[in-house]
Design a protein around this motif. Structure first.
Motif, short mmCIF file in Angstrom:
data_model
loop_
_atom_site.label_atom_id
_atom_site.label_comp_id
_atom_site.label_asym_id
_atom_site.label_seq_id
_atom_site.Cartn_x
_atom_site.Cartn_y
_atom_site.Cartn_z
N GLN A 148 1.98 3.71 -2.17
CA GLN A 148 1.05 4.31 -3.12
C GLN A 148 0.48 3.24 -4.04
OE1 GLN A 148 2.47 7.80 -5.10
NE2 GLN A 148 0.59 8.04 -6.29
N ILE A 149 -0.83 3.34 -4.29
CA ILE A 149 -1.53 2.42 -5.19
C ILE A 149 -2.08 3.25 -6.37
CG2 ILE A 149 -2.02 0.68 -3.44
CD1 ILE A 149 -4.84 1.85 -3.16
N PRO A 150 -2.34 2.62 -7.51
CA PRO A 150 -2.72 3.38 -8.71
C PRO A 150 -4.14 3.94 -8.72
CG PRO A 150 -2.63 1.04 -9.20
CD PRO A 150 -2.14 1.20 -7.80
N ASP A 151 -5.03 3.44 -7.85
CA ASP A 151 -6.43 3.86 -7.92
C ASP A 151 -7.05 3.73 -6.54
OD1 ASP A 151 -8.83 4.69 -9.03
OD2 ASP A 151 -9.24 2.83 -10.08
N VAL A 152 -8.28 4.16 -6.46
CA VAL A 152 -9.07 4.01 -5.23
C VAL A 152 -9.12 2.53 -4.86
CG1 VAL A 152 -11.38 4.31 -4.24
CG2 VAL A 152 -10.52 5.96 -5.88
#
Length: 156
Positions: A148-152
């Motif tokens: 998972q990454i924090p943003d687009v």
């Protein structure tokens, strides 16, 4: 009643303010899809898809010409359709997004669905959204997993 069927329009979406062309035709609401240049029946899922497309184009500088919507794919002899596929500048898959209606809770099943689609697409970035919550993932070569990454992901 039309108002009852379109209660999802009154839900506050988790996107910056955006304007859409919506009108009524034959007892249905339809929304203009700026990528396909035509009006589509406005369903809760389409409402989320149009928000995500507009967000990526207007706020994240994704090029309109590199979107592929509702792309057909085959998985285990079943025909499926991905919601949003963004290609990179070389024409290869970059970001695959699965859109759900605002009343659908994002779950491991939602993530599994986009991962199944991605087995044939092979995008390095994945996303799931219901318009209220958005989750994005990037492939990590060290672990061979999506993390998972924090943003687009930033479009390059």
């Amino acid at each position: 009643m039309i108002a009852d069927r379109f209660a999802f329009l009154s839900k506050e979406m988790n996107f910056p303010g955006m304007e859409f062309k919506i009108k009524e035709a034959n007892g249905q609401l339809i929304i203009f899809d700026s990528l396909r240049k035509k009006y589509l029946v406005l369903t809760p899922e389409e409402w989320v898809r149009q928000h995500m497309i507009a967000f990526l184009v207007q706020f994240k500088n994704y090029p309109k010409t590199l979107f592929s919507l509702e792309k057909g794919l085959q998985y285990n002899k079943l025909l499926k359709r991905s919601d949003i596929l963004v290609l990179n500048r070389n024409g290869n898959p970059f970001l695959l997004i699965e859109c759900k209606a605002p009343d659908i809770v994002l779950s491991s099943k939602t993530l599994e669905q986009v991962c199944v689609y991605n087995k044939s697409i092979q995008a390095p970035h994945l996303g799931i959204t219901n318009g209220l919550n958005h989750l994005f993932f990037s492939f990590d070569e060290q672990s061979s997993n999506y993390l998972q990454i924090p943003d687009v992901p930033k479009f390059m």
